[in-house]
Design an enzyme around this catalytic site. Sequence first.
Site, PDB file in Angstrom:
ATOM      1  N   HIS A 185     -10.638  -0.319  -7.689  1.00 28.73           N
ATOM      2  CA  HIS A 185     -10.059   1.012  -7.538  1.00 28.73           C
ATOM      3  C   HIS A 185     -11.062   2.039  -7.044  1.00 28.73           C
ATOM      4  CE1 HIS A 185      -6.462  -0.518  -9.328  1.00 28.73           C
ATOM      5  NE2 HIS A 185      -7.183  -0.996 -10.317  1.00 28.73           N
ATOM      6  N   ARG A 209     -10.315  19.065  -6.339  1.00 28.57           N
ATOM      7  CA  ARG A 209     -11.750  19.196  -6.019  1.00 28.57           C
ATOM      8  C   ARG A 209     -11.993  18.696  -4.609  1.00 28.57           C
ATOM      9  NH1 ARG A 209     -12.904  13.853  -5.905  1.00 28.57           N
ATOM     10  NH2 ARG A 209     -11.810  12.553  -7.394  1.00 28.57           N
TER      11      ARG A 209
END
Lengths: 73, 442
Positions: free
Chosen positions: B233, B289
């Site tokens: 991932h 972000r």
Amino acid sequence: MALVEVESEVTGTVWKVETAVGDVVEEGDVLLILESMKMEIPVESPVSGTVADLLVQPEDPVREDQVLALVEA
Amino acid sequence: MFKRVFIANRGAVAARIVRACEAVGAESVAAHSDIDAEAPHLEAATATARLPGYLPQDTYLNAAAIIAAAQAHRADALHPGYGFLSENAAFARAVAAAGICFIGPDPRHIETMGNKTHARAAMRERGFPVGAGSDVVADAAALTEAARATGFPVLLKPANGGGGIGMTVARDESELPLAFKTATALAERAFGDRAIYVEKYLYRPRHIEFQVLGDGVAAASLFERECSVQRRHQKLIEETPAPNLARADVDAVAAQAARALADIGYAGLGTVETLFADGAFGFLETNARLQVEHGVTEAATGFDLVAAQLRIAAGEPLSDLGVAAAERHQFAVEARVYAEDSARMLPSPGRLQAFRPPALTGVRVDVAYREGQFVTPYYDPLLAKVIGSGATREQAIGRTLVALKAFAIEGVAHNGELLRRVLASEPFIAGQVHTGLLDDLP
């Protein structure tokens, strides 16, 4: 009866110790978890037996090939 | 504009923020742990600030020490970078309470996006495509009901998690009781919160994300990034545009992402991540972000995303940033070079006996280290990001390949060869990418 040394595969720090001295463990049970470069690296018992000694505690730095625990098979 | 920006991060992103400060005419204060005293991100900064210690919790995760250092340097803004405290709403509030502008979204939006079920609801309410799934399931009975409604196989995910950590698959109803136990334990261990929810499990989906920039009133999309090539991932290769998709469909979802964040009143950079499977996009999460792979978008558009973050935080409206006129003139591909033994899948700390990034046409290399520096086990394994761009996808891939080959790295194991194998592989060249691509490599 033989004492088996459990070594670290990697340089890092001890994140969690999942067992205690005297615990009965199966082969493949996680003894402790190391952290290196944000990755968790479980250290499994190579044999079934009893945890005879834990040589590190959380936040300890460890080197590759350092002995982390002893398991009495 | 700000007078002095404190950079609460390290490595490639800290160096990138220093450059953005130069671009907008602000001074930069680069924080560093003791072990990072020689790091390249300190070189170009106006000033440096020591965070004593080396463990992340003592340094880059130490909110009190960071805020004290920022105040001591009389910084009027703080950039958290990515990772560390960048998505910590309590930290964002503490920075603001200290009279320093937090360069990032409103803490309320960090919180909404940080909670996966809240984020799904917020996006669904605003018309963004969200796949089948549940709210938080309290017990095994609620899980069974939610799994039946979603349809097997299902994925059990931490509600307060993210980044693909702590997920458990259940193929049918018989697997649910054990999966519930495993998933709640994983969620507790990784995120300190047992809450889990259910999503439809997708086999080998594509991971496609949308870059959005908002000013609290309006928001615009800066196109998509294809990020399917991953291991554990963690993204390995990203590119834009995403190959082999109906352009109208992708552009429509990009516009929806921007509309949703505009409607929330989102200010700053945000990335709306989706999974694409069976011809449909489904919301995954929104990262409130700057992303690691922002350079792909910058290389393709020429638009400075980090400078835009600074300007939005300083109160400039979106309309002044030229984002509407931003176009993708180029194809761009990024390969992440990690210090790791690809065969054993283990990190590889050590001293960089050689570390010489190539200087080539159409290639940008963002480095996290310099030659001679020690790559420690305390931080993430990213050594560098190699971004190749060109007039065609083929050229962008080719330039990335050449740059990886020319990049001299010795002293640690690294994944350069694996990256080259992926980039030169038939499925990648054909644009037949999915999250299982690495498993298929010969």
